[in-house]
Enzyme design. Structure first.
Site, PDB file in Angstrom:
ATOM      1  N   HIS A  79      49.785  38.108  47.209  1.00 17.92           N
ATOM      2  CA  HIS A  79      49.188  38.332  48.679  1.00 17.92           C
ATOM      3  C   HIS A  79      49.815  38.555  49.817  1.00 17.92           C
ATOM      4  O   HIS A  79      49.185  39.300  50.972  1.00 17.92           O
ATOM      5  CB  HIS A  79      48.548  36.750  48.881  1.00 17.92           C
ATOM      6  CG  HIS A  79      47.317  36.279  48.023  1.00 17.92           C
ATOM      7  ND1 HIS A  79      47.515  35.727  46.783  1.00 17.92           N
ATOM      8  CD2 HIS A  79      46.170  36.731  48.367  1.00 17.92           C
ATOM      9  CE1 HIS A  79      46.144  35.620  46.183  1.00 17.92           C
ATOM     10  NE2 HIS A  79      45.455  36.131  47.073  1.00 17.92           N
TER      11      HIS A  79
ATOM     12  N   GLU B 236      36.724  35.619  38.634  1.00 20.02           N
ATOM     13  CA  GLU B 236      38.042  36.038  38.480  1.00 20.02           C
ATOM     14  C   GLU B 236      38.867  35.428  37.749  1.00 20.02           C
ATOM     15  O   GLU B 236      40.048  35.386  37.307  1.00 20.02           O
ATOM     16  CB  GLU B 236      38.838  35.929  39.750  1.00 20.02           C
ATOM     17  CG  GLU B 236      38.532  34.707  40.639  1.00 20.02           C
ATOM     18  CD  GLU B 236      39.080  34.436  42.052  1.00 20.02           C
ATOM     19  OE1 GLU B 236      39.736  35.438  42.509  1.00 20.02           O
ATOM     20  OE2 GLU B 236      38.804  33.584  42.828  1.00 20.02           O
TER      21      GLU B 236
ATOM     22  N   ASP C  15      42.906  38.676  40.429  1.00 26.23           N
ATOM     23  CA  ASP C  15      43.212  37.397  39.573  1.00 26.23           C
ATOM     24  C   ASP C  15      42.544  37.636  38.033  1.00 26.23           C
ATOM     25  O   ASP C  15      43.193  37.291  37.087  1.00 26.23           O
ATOM     26  CB  ASP C  15      42.312  36.295  40.037  1.00 26.23           C
ATOM     27  CG  ASP C  15      43.433  35.473  41.167  1.00 26.23           C
ATOM     28  OD1 ASP C  15      44.480  35.604  40.966  1.00 26.23           O
ATOM     29  OD2 ASP C  15      43.015  35.333  42.171  1.00 26.23           O
TER      30      ASP C  15
ATOM     31  N   CYS D 273      35.512  42.719  44.991  1.00 26.94           N
ATOM     32  CA  CYS D 273      36.163  42.308  46.234  1.00 26.94           C
ATOM     33  C   CYS D 273      37.829  42.296  46.029  1.00 26.94           C
ATOM     34  O   CYS D 273      38.714  41.995  46.805  1.00 26.94           O
ATOM     35  CB  CYS D 273      35.749  41.253  47.108  1.00 26.94           C
ATOM     36  SG  CYS D 273      36.335  39.903  46.039  1.00 26.94           S
TER      37      CYS D 273
HETATM   38  C1  PEP Z   1      40.845  38.610  43.633  1.00 29.68           C
HETATM   39  O1  PEP Z   1      41.525  37.621  42.845  1.00 29.68           O
HETATM   40  O2  PEP Z   1      40.631  39.547  43.239  1.00 29.68           O
HETATM   41  C2  PEP Z   1      40.477  38.437  44.955  1.00 29.68           C
HETATM   42  C3  PEP Z   1      40.000  39.312  45.792  1.00 29.68           C
HETATM   43  O3  PEP Z   1      41.107  37.214  45.761  1.00 29.68           O
HETATM   44  P1  PEP Z   1      42.721  36.882  46.138  1.00 29.68           P
HETATM   45  O4  PEP Z   1      43.373  38.286  45.953  1.00 29.68           O
HETATM   46  O5  PEP Z   1      42.537  36.505  47.630  1.00 29.68           O
HETATM   47  O6  PEP Z   1      43.169  36.172  45.258  1.00 29.68           O
HETATM   48 MG    MG Z   2      41.489  35.782  43.600  1.00 31.73          MG
END
Ligand code: PEP
Ligand code: MG
Length: 609
Positions: free
Chosen positions: A202, A449, A473, A520
């Site tokens: 993140h 995910e 994920d 996403c």
């Molecule tokens: C993902 O897991 O691809 C996602 C968009 O959520 P995050 O990156 O915030 O875990």
């Molecule tokens: Mg995620």
């Protein structure tokens, strides 16, 4: 002497600047740029903390039992001396004056400088005094944290570079928590480097959203780089060059200018609709972390928000969670900022590499110690804290009065979680109706995910209006690779056939069921995957605003009629990346028909003759 450090490229471009080192410390150090008008006040904070610590030393000395070893009193004298030394306090005050650091940051920056000087000492006795210095600084930091906090930075100064000269600054750290990264958003830094982290950690994601060149997983970077070193960050190659020679510097300045020109060219596509050569409309949405990112998303040409990571609203507040009103205002301002375009807001995804500081939940503390990525995170945490979850749901439904809101639920894996989620939503609808508070209609979506969700997709499609594939994920859980761990970063492979298979079947099944589907995760914003995802049938991509133009360029050149038949060949290949490169690169060339036929395992025109 110039040195090169290799890491993982996470955000493109070249940054050249002076290093600002953020030292890792046993005490939490807030890093805040203070308003220039408050410099004197901040220096008084520093001096007051010094005096408090000096008094502590006096008391300690006074209270020493008569039979205490003589060395103890001598040691306290050394600590007193270090504390009063201008090389510590005077120099820290200079950091405040010149760079506008808050006192804690100034002290820890100066500790870093002095610690290196101690390390280089010939004399072993003096070298060992470094540990004493660290203890003194730790006391100072604790004293600062007990006193008044620094004045909050002036947001209107964001982006200003009126301290420490005109030279750009780049951030170098062992690690930066996503919450800290957020506070550096739109700050003065023009690039950053960390020792740890994976491409989709993140911290890396927030860096990418800042659209500044960045390298993570650069192992020893924070030990090899010193405060104020001149460094180059090559965010394309994952390379950091410390103290570059004039020739290398010139070469990189040239590349920097080139990439700025390229950005300018791409920016012209901003308002061009994303339509493929064969007329397929593609929705390019933005991923945002805060409501203030809305205008940036619009400016980049996003046609809505595909992922608002609401957990960032819960960070940097000492564990005090935002109440319903505060959340409602935040969601409403994101909705207002998007001027009638859809805003997809994900319920909190706390846990794993996004911990919340100071949370009282004993269970959450428990999970962060064991295996955070597999622990009580995202919807699991929300369901375990129903009042918190319902507060957020109420705020979301109320914000939907002001524009199209979609609610997205992260990390769902089982029917039981879906059912509980639906019950909570029904419950808050009843509550809002009873209290007479207006609320709007929302579409409900599930993030796909966890492989379990992808493999039981028909069940999700029965309950939800749309699904959004969180590839970050999904890759982590399919391949059992911690996305934040640089030690296994080379195994974190979005091209793995298992991952592609799950993505492709999810898209196909959602489309067949007439449900919305988007991606996403970071794959959506990586132009290397644009054609493949289009070929799989994806028509909705959500990414950082800065990536929209590059992906749009790919969309505009794509012909989905020619791409779609290649999907199976790519997924079934043992080396999908190579196959994809070969097949897609050949589109539009004379070999195109042959390659296409081979992919479909049909006889080519020549063979048929
Ligand atoms: C993902 O897991 O691809 C996602 C968009 O959520 P995050 O990156 O915030 O875990
Ligand atoms: Mg995620």
């Amino acid at each position: 002497m110039s040195i090169q450090i290799f890491g993982l490229p996470v955000s493109r471009g070249v940054a050249i600047g002076r290093a600002v080192l953020i030292a890792s410390s046993r005490v939490d150090v807030p890093h805040v740029f203070i308003d220039p008008s408050l410099i004197d006040e901040e220096i008084v904070r520093l001096l007051t903390a010094r005096d408090v610590v000096a008094d502590e030393f006096e008391t300690l000395k006074h209270d020493l039992p008569p039979d205490a070893p003589a060395e103890l009193a001598a040691l306290l004298d050394v600590h007193q001396m270090l504390l009063q030394d201008e090389a510590l306090i005077g120099a820290a005050a200079d950091w405040i004056r010149q760079r506008h650091y808050n006192a804690e940051w100034a002290v820890s920056a100066q500790l870093e400088v002095l610690a290196r000087q101690f390390d280089e000492m010939e004399d072993a006795y003096i070298r060992e005094r470094k540990a004493d210095l660290e203890q003194v600084v730790e006391r100072l930091l604790r004293s600062l944290s007990r006193g008044l906090p620094s004045a909050v930075p002036d947001p209107s100064r964001a982006g200003a570079r009126d301290f420490g000269g005109d030279e750009p600054l780049v951030l170098v750290a062992g690690d930066i928590a996503p919450a800290d990264m957020l506070s550096f958003k739109r700050s003065v830094f023009t690039g950053f480097v960390t020792d740890v982290g994976g491409k989709t950690s993140h911290t890396a994601i927030v860096a990418r959203s800042m659209d500044i060149p960045a390298v993570v997983g650069a192992r020893q970077a924070s030990h090899l780089i010193r405060q104020d070193d001149c460094i180059i960050i090559d965010g394309d190659a994952g390379l950091v060059i410390v103290d570059p020679s004039p020739i290398v510097l010139e070469e990189y300045r040239f590349r920097q200018r080139q990439s700025e020109l390229e950005r300018g060219r791409l920016a012209r596509l901003r308002h061009t609709p994303a339509v493929t050569l064969d007329g397929e409309r593609v929705e390019l949405l933005a991923n945002i972390e805060m409501p203030e990112d809305g205008p940036v998303a619009l400016e980049a040409g996003a046609v809505g928000v595909g992922l608002f990571r609401s957990e960032f609203l819960f960070m940097n507040r000492g564990g005090d969670l935002p109440d319903e009103e505060e959340q409602y205002e935040a969601y409403r301002s994101a909705v207002d900022a998007m001027k009638g375009l859809p805003v997809t807001i994900r319920t909190v995804d706390i846990g794993a590499d996004k911990p919340l500081e100071g949370l009282s939940s004993s269970e959450l503390r428990h999970e962060s110690v064991l295996n955070p990525a597999l622990g009580l995170r995202a919807i699991r945490w929300s369901l375990s804290e129903p009042s918190m979850f319902r507060r957020q749901l109420r705020a979301l439904l109320r914000a939907a009065v002001h524009g199209p809101v979609k609610i997205l639920i992260p990390m769902l894996a089982s029917q039981n979680e879906i059912r509980q989620t639906m019950e909570n939503i029904a419950h808050v609808r009843r509550q809002l109706t009873e209290s007479g508070k207006p609320f709007g209609d929302v579409q409900l979506g599930a993030m796909i995910e966890v492989p379990a969700a992808a493999l039981t997709l028909p069940m999700f499609l029965r309950y939800f209006d749309f699904v959004s594939i969180g590839t970050n994920d999904l890759i982590q859980y399919t391949l059992a690779i911690d996305r934040a761990d640089e030690a296994v970063a080379h195994l974190y492979d979005p091209w793995h056939p298992a991952v592609l298979h799950l993505i492709s079947t999810t898209i196909a099944q959602a489309r067949a069921a007439g449900r919305g589907v988007s991606v996403c995760g970071e794959m959506a914003g990586d132009p290397a995957f644009t054609e493949l995802l289009l070929a799989m049938g994806l028509r909705s991509f959500s990414m950082h605003p800065s990536q929209i133009a590059s992906v749009k360029q790919r969309v505009l050149r794509a012909d989905t009629r020619r791409l779609a038949p290649l999907v199976d060949a790519v997924i079934q290949s043992e080396e999908p990346e190579v196959t994809c490169g070969e097949l897609f690169a050949s589109l539009g060339t004379p070999q195109h028909a042959d390659r296409l036929a081979r992919a479909q395992q049909l006889p080519t025109f020549h063979q048929a003759q």
